[in-house]
Design an enzyme around this catalytic site. Structure first.
Site, mmCIF file in Angstrom:
data_model
loop_
_atom_site.group_PDB
_atom_site.id
_atom_site.type_symbol
_atom_site.label_atom_id
_atom_site.label_comp_id
_atom_site.label_asym_id
_atom_site.label_seq_id
_atom_site.Cartn_x
_atom_site.Cartn_y
_atom_site.Cartn_z
ATOM 1 N N THR A 156 61.956 10.130 56.565
ATOM 2 C CA THR A 156 61.266 9.082 57.322
ATOM 3 C C THR A 156 61.744 9.073 58.770
ATOM 4 O O THR A 156 60.940 8.933 59.707
ATOM 5 C CB THR A 156 61.527 7.699 56.686
ATOM 6 N N TRP A 159 60.315 12.110 60.474
ATOM 7 C CA TRP A 159 58.876 11.940 60.668
ATOM 8 C C TRP A 159 58.567 11.284 62.012
ATOM 9 O O TRP A 159 57.557 11.581 62.638
ATOM 10 C CB TRP A 159 58.309 11.078 59.540
ATOM 11 N N HIS A 160 59.454 10.405 62.474
ATOM 12 C CA HIS A 160 59.213 9.679 63.720
ATOM 13 C C HIS A 160 59.538 10.507 64.961
ATOM 14 O O HIS A 160 59.101 10.163 66.056
ATOM 15 C CB HIS A 160 60.021 8.379 63.743
ATOM 16 N N GLY A 161 60.302 11.561 64.823
ATOM 17 C CA GLY A 161 60.586 12.392 65.985
ATOM 18 C C GLY A 161 61.776 13.311 65.771
ATOM 19 O O GLY A 161 62.675 13.008 64.989
ATOM 20 N N TYR A 299 53.651 3.213 69.226
ATOM 21 C CA TYR A 299 53.826 3.987 68.003
ATOM 22 C C TYR A 299 53.027 5.289 68.015
ATOM 23 O O TYR A 299 53.209 6.139 67.175
ATOM 24 C CB TYR A 299 53.432 3.142 66.786
#
Length: 302
Positions: A156, A159-161, A299
């Site tokens: 997770t 996944w964001h960066g 986002y």
């Protein structure tokens, strides 16, 4: 493409049989306007407050000012992303699609587990269906269950960066979820405290800057609790902060529902008031947009 993350099984039937009606289109417009208002009137103004505090020197930042800044980012991210989701859901409804909800007032949660059931619901569902359950979920020995939770949260974060702060943020939540055993009476305060600290990890891609701001939050530079700048920021943003707090709860929806129920026998008055409310949000949003040239969704880049 940021959310809600729509799985094919959610819309396969709608692709063949969806119906478009004027009433549904109007509901979609209403939802879109609410999202637009949340983004332009709440998220952007919270962002201005956060940017002004973030630009200050951490070693000279009063503790209370640092917490106000982190609270501003906490609200900015929520209203920014939930607005994006509202606008996507509203656009879908205009064309006959019913997308699943992506947020359910996460900041009223009483535990980290509850928070992640209410925050970015479609992402949590995706990781549950395609990572957590295939790994065995909680129907395995305790050691493997711990592994499954940590793997999900490590992914997770990634996944964001592709940055170490996102990895640390993911692992941070994995550990919190494993340790969550506090009595219910303390959970809400505990939950929001750690959620805000988590956003401190999330917002600074430069790990050193994140650590510096974390020190400022706890007065580790020897700075005081507050100063004149703190009072000035609180005074000038008091209304905004109250609106952000109320807007992140179910109170506005509850109040709107109560008014609608009282006007149940006066359909024309109820419809007129509803439409005036949405048009008011739209006009205010346009007025704020006219004064700004850059309104990116936070986002969208994660």
């Amino acid at each position: 493409i940021a959310g809600p993350i729509v799985q094919y099984k959610t819309i396969d039937e709608q692709l063949r049989t969806r119906k478009e009606t004027a009433e549904q289109f109007a509901e979609g417009v209403h939802r879109f306007m609410v999202g637009l208002g949340k983004k332009v009137l709440l998220a952007n103004n919270a962002g201005v407050l956060w940017d002004s505090i973030r630009a200050m020197t951490c070693t000279e930042l009063p503790v209370l000012t640092a917490w106000v800044g982190l609270a501003a980012y906490t609200f900015q991210l929520y209203f920014d992303f939930s607005a994006y989701s509202d606008m996507a859901i509203g656009l879908g409804k205009m064309f006959g699609f019913h997308f699943l909800e992506n947020f359910n007032y996460p900041y009223i949660s009483k535990s980290i587990t509850e928070f992640w059931r209410r925050w970015h619901i479609s992402l949590g569902t995706w990781f549950r269906d395609y990572v957590y359950i295939p790994l065995g979920g909680n129907r395995v020995k305790s050691r493997k269950h711990v592994r499954n939770i940590l793997v999900v949260w490590l992914l997770t974060g990634i996944w964001h960066g592709a940055s170490w702060n996102f990895v640390a943020w993911g692992v941070y939540y994995g550990i919190l979820l494993l340790l969550e055993k506090l009595p219910a009476v303390f959970r809400h305060i505990y939950c929001m405290f750690f959620v805000m600290l988590g956003w401190n990890l999330f917002v600074f891609e430069d790990f050193g800057s994140g650590v510096a701001y974390l020190k400022a939050l706890f007065g580790l530079y020897g700075q005081g609790l507050g100063d004149r700048e703190t009072i000035y920021l609180l005074y000038n943003n008091a209304v905004l902060l109250v609106l952000l707090i109320l807007g992140s709860t179910h109170i506005p929806a509850w109040l709107g529902g109560r008014i609608c129920r009282k006007l149940e026998d006066r359909e024309l008055v109820r419809t007129t008031l509803r439409n005036l409310f949405y048009v008011g949000i739209f006009l205010l949003s346009v007025a704020f947009l006219v004064d700004a040239s850059y309104n990116p969704f936070l986002y969208f880049r994660f």
